[in-house]
Design an enzyme around this catalytic site. Sequence first.
Site, PDB file in Angstrom:
ATOM      1  N   HIS A  69      67.384  11.063  61.183  1.00 16.62           N
ATOM      2  CA  HIS A  69      68.224   9.802  60.944  1.00 16.62           C
ATOM      3  C   HIS A  69      69.027   9.985  59.718  1.00 16.62           C
ATOM      4  O   HIS A  69      69.388   9.091  58.889  1.00 16.62           O
ATOM      5  CB  HIS A  69      67.065   8.870  60.388  1.00 16.62           C
ATOM      6  CG  HIS A  69      66.318   8.378  61.469  1.00 16.62           C
ATOM      7  ND1 HIS A  69      66.672   8.320  62.914  1.00 16.62           N
ATOM      8  CD2 HIS A  69      64.919   7.711  61.550  1.00 16.62           C
ATOM      9  CE1 HIS A  69      65.776   7.942  63.761  1.00 16.62           C
ATOM     10  NE2 HIS A  69      64.762   7.754  62.655  1.00 16.62           N
ATOM     11  N   HIS A 106      67.225   0.554  64.189  1.00 14.57           N
ATOM     12  CA  HIS A 106      65.791   1.219  63.967  1.00 14.57           C
ATOM     13  C   HIS A 106      64.742  -0.198  63.671  1.00 14.57           C
ATOM     14  O   HIS A 106      63.927  -0.164  63.049  1.00 14.57           O
ATOM     15  CB  HIS A 106      65.298   2.280  62.853  1.00 14.57           C
ATOM     16  CG  HIS A 106      64.499   3.009  63.246  1.00 14.57           C
ATOM     17  ND1 HIS A 106      63.176   2.495  63.594  1.00 14.57           N
ATOM     18  CD2 HIS A 106      64.328   4.367  63.217  1.00 14.57           C
ATOM     19  CE1 HIS A 106      62.200   3.693  63.737  1.00 14.57           C
ATOM     20  NE2 HIS A 106      62.956   4.796  63.603  1.00 14.57           N
ATOM     21  N   GLU A 144      64.892   2.561  70.567  1.00 15.26           N
ATOM     22  CA  GLU A 144      66.100   2.804  69.939  1.00 15.26           C
ATOM     23  C   GLU A 144      67.023   3.526  71.005  1.00 15.26           C
ATOM     24  O   GLU A 144      67.000   4.486  71.481  1.00 15.26           O
ATOM     25  CB  GLU A 144      65.775   3.891  68.593  1.00 15.26           C
ATOM     26  CG  GLU A 144      64.775   3.309  67.627  1.00 15.26           C
ATOM     27  CD  GLU A 144      64.130   4.592  67.155  1.00 15.26           C
ATOM     28  OE1 GLU A 144      64.859   5.349  66.344  1.00 15.26           O
ATOM     29  OE2 GLU A 144      62.982   4.657  67.388  1.00 15.26           O
TER      30      GLU A 144
END
Length: 341
Positions: free
Chosen positions: A109, A178, A309
């Site tokens: 991420h 997220h 996601e």
Amino acid sequence: MTEVKREVFGQMPQEEGGGVVEKFFLKSDNVKVEILSLGCIIAALETKDRNGEFSDVVLGFDTLEGYTRKHPFFGAVVGRVANRIAKGRFTVDGKEYQLFLNNGPNSLHGGARGFDKVLWNPQVLPNGICFFRLSPDGEEGYPGDLKAWVTYTLSGGELAINYRAQTSKTTPISLTNHAYFNLSGQGSRDIYDHEISIEADSYLPVDDTKIPTGEVAAVQGTSFDLRQPVELGKHLQKFCLDGFDHNFCLQQAQDRRLVARARHPSTGRTMEVYTTQPGIQFYTGNNLDGSLKGKGAATYPKHSAFCLETQNWPDAVNKPHFPNTLLHPGEEYNHTTWLVF
């Protein structure tokens, strides 16, 4: 009509660069959303049950302090590259780049201080909010000055999230939000009574560090066949699964298409996910452990929320047969996801 309001939510600590964090309120007849200028975080999302009662269905914190401490990306936009890059390494135009490793041997991420941990510049729109930031060349190890825009617009029961980006050097990019959802209301114990379906014929098997092996496997006859709705708790039990944290491969198309649906029968709440992205990561909150104090002093145990996601496939920059994740100068990255309640 969508109402848009703003207020000061808090001040970032000096060691995080300081700066005022604002909260924006989007409100329609069906949905109320609160979004922070820190990490473009969806801090609250209220939707109606079958009796017309509003309840907040996303996990998060009441205070800014919760979001500036370590947490599992609650509600945030993550990038430059969502999900995992193997060993935090990739090569572009013959040059190898090394990213920060923040997930075992991999980069996750966006690295140590990704898009979720920085302040964005907001611009209020008639029915939403547009956030902008410039990610400088070399930030977290990524090449190129990257201009990124994230726009939230609310219309009736539909929240649209548009991601745009332009770069000065070729760079991988994959942006997603997220948010952690529990349609029975945030703070509810688990999501076992939710029904989930995902419109995908294949998924990506992963190694023990959650990096795709490179195989694109058919869901047919496996626990990953979610093309018809399954009740999550029974499904996990039937297949002896600890939970999901996998990319489902969506049909390649430029157009908006329905890719996933969640339903909570006892409240009547539903959420449909539409997107132009090539993948969707289905995650069932396997790493939540009850240690975080969330909104209203709620604790968030394992399997107390799910994430859907929309994104490019994990580690695509190292897998030439995966959908292309490289953005070149002169091109524009542009994807939209719609959440319909």
